[in-house]
Enzyme design. Structure first.
Site, PDB file in Angstrom:
ATOM      1  N   PRO A  88       0.556  -1.613  -0.011  1.00 55.44           N
ATOM      2  CA  PRO A  88       0.032  -0.307  -0.230  1.00 55.44           C
ATOM      3  C   PRO A  88       0.982   0.929  -0.045  1.00 55.44           C
ATOM      4  O   PRO A  88       1.468   0.975   0.589  1.00 55.44           O
ATOM      5  CB  PRO A  88      -1.125  -0.498   1.497  1.00 55.44           C
ATOM      6  CG  PRO A  88      -0.837  -2.069   1.649  1.00 55.44           C
ATOM      7  CD  PRO A  88       0.296  -2.387   1.658  1.00 55.44           C
ATOM      8  N   CYS A  89       0.160   2.418  -1.006  1.00 58.77           N
ATOM      9  CA  CYS A  89       1.454   3.278  -1.068  1.00 58.77           C
ATOM     10  C   CYS A  89       0.832   4.405   0.011  1.00 58.77           C
ATOM     11  O   CYS A  89       1.170   5.494  -0.553  1.00 58.77           O
ATOM     12  CB  CYS A  89       1.151   3.545  -2.335  1.00 58.77           C
ATOM     13  SG  CYS A  89      -0.483   4.175  -3.155  1.00 58.77           S
ATOM     14  N   ILE A  90      -0.357   4.181   0.056  1.00 61.14           N
ATOM     15  CA  ILE A  90      -1.209   5.542   0.900  1.00 61.14           C
ATOM     16  C   ILE A  90      -0.330   6.042   2.582  1.00 61.14           C
ATOM     17  O   ILE A  90      -0.726   7.691   2.379  1.00 61.14           O
ATOM     18  CB  ILE A  90      -2.485   5.478   1.720  1.00 61.14           C
ATOM     19  CG1 ILE A  90      -3.492   6.265   2.168  1.00 61.14           C
ATOM     20  CG2 ILE A  90      -2.508   4.438   3.005  1.00 61.14           C
ATOM     21  CD1 ILE A  90      -4.744   6.159   2.735  1.00 61.14           C
ATOM     22  N   LEU A  92       2.461   6.689   1.659  1.00 61.01           N
ATOM     23  CA  LEU A  92       3.677   7.308   1.385  1.00 61.01           C
ATOM     24  C   LEU A  92       3.454   8.589   0.141  1.00 61.01           C
ATOM     25  O   LEU A  92       4.604   8.843   0.029  1.00 61.01           O
ATOM     26  CB  LEU A  92       4.864   6.127   0.352  1.00 61.01           C
ATOM     27  CG  LEU A  92       5.290   5.391   1.135  1.00 61.01           C
ATOM     28  CD1 LEU A  92       5.397   3.965   0.230  1.00 61.01           C
ATOM     29  CD2 LEU A  92       5.915   5.675   1.826  1.00 61.01           C
TER      30      LEU A  92
END
Length: 382
Positions: A88-90, A92
């Site tokens: 998950p990128c949330i 970053l």
């Protein structure tokens, strides 16, 4: 090898962490010259598993719906050569909360690393994907910590960046980390700092420079990225139900929210002799909700749908005619390089979410053909 066949012909056994709706698998199965066989996949969301299963009937045999924090290395089948991770990128992303790898979501990187650490033998190659914000999160400390942890697991590391616009009409820049077990490095691998190229711009080169003395780093020279499409032709649905197009009052509100610059752009396209498509996002500027058209004729980065501001609208203009609607799940699929993906599971919003949270098929296929395959199935003697 003997009667069992050569290593070159043996399927590449792969594990897909944070598998989502299966676009990594879709890409890997298109890699030319070798069969990639996904033998294990995992995600925490049942809706994504349902979409995956609608396209890959064997999901019942290998797709595990589980929090990765509950996954242990012995849960995976043996002989995995390639492990992919689109964690998950949330935490970053610049559009997220920027908590970095201590965040609840992006911190799942450490869980991936924990599982890989326990595997015996460990995968020959790992491929990680995330947003560019990973490189700058906490002043670069998060990326340094992640690279160091992978280096300690025996991986020589390469970092590259690819914008999906080289393959599909969508602006979607992403960074990738390729880890190769040090004893499996191909003959084309180079030590030191890579030259600047389309997959290694200056900021990626700086990552290599920063870590060249402290971590096991390498790079592989790759062919130039293709030019990419310049408009949405072939990616938008030209024949959809009239009910999907917004009514006159809603379109007027859309146009009324445009800034002067945006309105001038809109009017120019409206008066043109040809029909064209543009995409638009809703923004909040000084507390006021406004719409913004892209300058170019490609889509903005597709996002996970968590509200109106995260959904992308399609605007059709020309010959004095104007029309606006939300983009459809099929258009999202097309823009993710998944034209043949079956939309058989989930609600339309779940489908939009699944594609917004996925990888572009063509990008992974390109990396597979030009980087992963030559490492896992070298064409000639090393």
């Amino acid at each position: 090898m003997g009667e069992g066949g050569s290593m070159e012909s043996a399927p590449i056994r792969a594990a897909e962490f944070f598998a989502g709706i299966g676009l990594v698998r879709t890409a890997l199965e298109r890699v030319k010259g070798a069969q990639v066989q996904v033998v294990w996949a995992n995600d925490i969301k049942q809706a994504k598993r349902d979409a995956y299963a609608a396209n890959f009937p064997d999901a019942e045999d290998h797709f595990i719906v589980e929090d990765i924090r509950n996954i242990e290395a012995p849960d995976l089948p043996p002989g995995i050569e390639l492990a992919t991770s689109s964690f998950p990128c949330i935490d970053l992303s610049l559009a997220g909360n920027r908590r970095g790898l201590v965040g609840e979501q992006s911190g799942m990187f450490w869980e991936f690393a924990k599982v890989v650490k326990g595997m015996s033998p460990r995968p020959s190659v790992i491929l990680l994907e995330n947003v560019h914000g990973f490189a700058t999160s906490h002043g670069g400390k998060d990326l340094t910590a992640a690279l160091a942890s992978l280096s300690e697991l025996g991986y020589s590391l390469d970092v590259l960046a690819v914008d999906a616009r080289h393959f599909v009409p969508q602006s979607r820049p992403r960074m990738f980390i390729v880890g190769i077990q040090a004893d499996k490095l191909p003959r084309q691998a180079r030590r030191g700092v890579p030259p600047i190229s389309d997959v290694r711009p200056a900021w990626v080169q700086a990552i290599h420079e920063k870590h060249r003395e402290t971590l096991d780093m390498h790079y592989v020279n790759l062919r130039a990225l293709p030019e990419g499409p310049k408009d949405l032709d072939g990616f938008v649905e030209t024949e959809v139900s009239s009910d999907l197009w917004w009514g006159e009052e809603r379109v007027e509100a859309f146009v009324g929210s445009l800034s002067e610059v945006q309105k001038a752009r809109f009017d120019t396209l409206l008066a043109a002799d040809t029909i064209s498509y543009r995409t638009a996002y809703r923004r909040t500027r000084q507390g006021v909700s406004t719409w913004e058209l892209r300058k170019d004729a490609i889509a903005g980065c597709l996002r996970t749908t968590g509200g109106g501001s995260s959904k992308q609208a399609l605007v059709r203009l020309g010959r004095g005619s104007q029309a606006v609607r939300w983009m459809t799940p099929r258009e999202y699929a097309n823009l993710m390089g998944a034209h043949d993906y079956k939309l058989l599971a989930g609600t339309p919003n779940q489908q939009l979410f699944g594609f917004g949270d996925a990888v572009v098929v063509d990008v992974i296929e390109w990396i597979g053909n030009n980087y992963l395959l030559p490492v896992l199935r070298p064409a000639g003697p090393e």
